[in-house]
Enzyme design. Structure first.
Site, short mmCIF file in Angstrom:
data_model
loop_
_atom_site.label_atom_id
_atom_site.label_comp_id
_atom_site.label_asym_id
_atom_site.label_seq_id
_atom_site.Cartn_x
_atom_site.Cartn_y
_atom_site.Cartn_z
N ILE A 158 0.54 -1.12 -0.01
CA ILE A 158 0.36 -0.52 0.37
C ILE A 158 0.68 1.48 -0.04
O ILE A 158 0.51 2.28 -0.62
CB ILE A 158 -1.48 -0.22 0.73
CG1 ILE A 158 -2.00 -1.12 0.74
CG2 ILE A 158 -1.83 1.16 1.00
CD1 ILE A 158 -2.93 -1.32 2.16
N ARG A 236 -3.85 1.13 10.93
CA ARG A 236 -4.66 1.06 11.82
C ARG A 236 -4.46 2.39 12.68
O ARG A 236 -3.07 2.92 13.03
CB ARG A 236 -3.66 0.07 12.57
CG ARG A 236 -4.94 -1.63 12.21
CD ARG A 236 -5.33 -1.72 12.29
NE ARG A 236 -6.07 -3.13 10.98
CZ ARG A 236 -6.94 -3.02 10.65
NH1 ARG A 236 -7.08 -1.77 9.31
NH2 ARG A 236 -6.71 -4.61 9.96
N GLU A 265 -12.26 1.64 17.32
CA GLU A 265 -13.54 2.01 16.38
C GLU A 265 -15.10 0.77 16.72
O GLU A 265 -14.61 0.05 16.77
CB GLU A 265 -12.80 1.45 15.12
CG GLU A 265 -11.37 2.54 13.95
CD GLU A 265 -11.26 2.12 13.47
OE1 GLU A 265 -11.56 0.81 12.58
OE2 GLU A 265 -9.99 2.00 13.12
N HIS A 283 -13.20 4.25 8.49
CA HIS A 283 -12.27 2.81 8.12
C HIS A 283 -13.19 2.18 6.77
O HIS A 283 -13.68 1.33 6.69
CB HIS A 283 -12.17 2.02 8.88
CG HIS A 283 -11.42 0.86 8.92
ND1 HIS A 283 -10.88 -0.25 10.57
CD2 HIS A 283 -10.52 0.39 7.76
CE1 HIS A 283 -9.75 -0.67 9.83
NE2 HIS A 283 -10.18 -0.93 8.46
#
Ligand code: 8YV
Length: 320
Positions: A158, A236, A265, A283
């Protein structure tokens, strides 16, 4: 092939989980979250050979021990920080994940957050809606990003895609990872993440979650970025010392933050909601129909391939 039993855990959309495909191949149990395990009888838990997991709650030895027949946990997502791999190893349980197919979407979201926070896109919308545009004229000026220096913490799949996109914004790329990567010679490597933060204005965090990165981005890193600095996090919530981030945002020690992930979350720290220098998302970086469908299919094929050929298609690297 003997018909195996799969437990699906998670709230899946219709794109993410093709239930009839599961039912054609397996006996299926389904619960919305790990907490609902208590709804399944011990006798039935003992029949479960595979778990397809979507969620972020902890799966450790205590949970794994409830399933004496369990051979594989197939995770829906590239991050599997809440699944204890050492415990899985102890019990000879394999763990698979869904890498690559979501990298583009997550990198796209990183750039969206970057533009959102730098150009204050939330505030612009509010400016129109509130009538300020009519009553006060132009909104306050904001921060340009083209041609700036950005640091990427963690140049995995990523992080790499984020850097490629940033190049289109005429960005000077700096990155931290354990080892230098075979990438453009123009990209500048650091083995010290604090030194990276000292040399860039904006920071993109694409580290793995878990114990090894807990609170990795500390107050020192934020101080090093300085008052024009932007922090983008799509990995995260745990990788940032979140209280220090909130302090820095509240006191204007950094320019702003674009965040898709948080601690606890979905019940995130309410201090975030008082800020006007953040661009926040729930998210949802991988949450496009196309990508979530591909993730669900890979999650399914990992289980099927394990029972047909003895190995899932995308095993987590620690178990390779
Ligand atoms: C999750 C993610 O899969 O891939 C990851 O690591 O965090 C997401 O894509 C998603 O939140 C569903 O749990």
């Amino acid at each position: 092939m003997k018909k195996r039993t799969v437990l699906l855990i998670g709230r899946y959309t219709k794109e993410e989980c093709n239930l009839s495909m599961y039912k054609q191949n397996f006996f299926v149990y389904k619960i919305d979250e790990l907490m609902d395990l208590k709804k399944i009888k011990k006798y039935d838990l003992e029949k479960i050979d595979a778990i397809a997991f979507k969620g972020h709650s902890k799966i450790d030895l205590e949970i794994m021990n409830k399933f004496p027949s369990l051979r594989i946990i197939s995770n829906f997502g590239v991050g599997y920080d809440t699944i204890n791999i050492d415990d899985a190893k102890k019990l000879n349980i394999l763990v698979s994940f869904t890498p690559d197919i979501l990298s583009d979407d997550v990198a796209d979201m990183a750039l969206a957050l970057y533009l959102g926070v730098s150009r204050k896109l939330n505030n612009g919308y509010e400016w129109i809606k509130s009538g300020n545009w009519v009553s006060q004229g132009e909104m306050p000026l904001n921060k340009n990003i083209s041609g700036s220096k950005c640091g990427i913490l963690g140049l995995g799949r990523i992080g790499f895609e984020i850097a490629k996109r940033l190049e289109a914004f005429k960005t000077e790329i700096h990155y931290f990872s354990r080892k230098p990567k075979k990438v453009s010679s123009k990209w500048i490597y650091y083995n010290n993440p604090l030194e990276l933060c000292t040399n860039v204005e904006n920071l993109f965090i694409s580290l793995k979650g878990g114990d090894s990165t807990n609170g990795f981005v500390s107050a020192d890193f934020l101080r090093a970025l300085g008052k024009d600095g932007i922090v983008i996090n799509i990995s995260r919530g745990s990788v940032i010392d979140e209280n220090s981030l909130l302090d820095a945002l509240e006191s204007g020690k950094i320019y702003g933050a674009g965040l898709d992930v948080f601690l606890n979350e979905p019940r995130i720290n309410q201090r975030f909601l008082e800020l006007n220098n953040v661009f926040l998302q729930p998210h949802q970086a991988s949450a496009t129909k196309k990508t979530r469908k591909a993730m669900g299919e890979l999650q399914f094929r990992n289980i099927l391939n394990y029972f047909e050929n003895g190995t899932p298609l995308t095993l987590v690297p620690e178990l390779e």
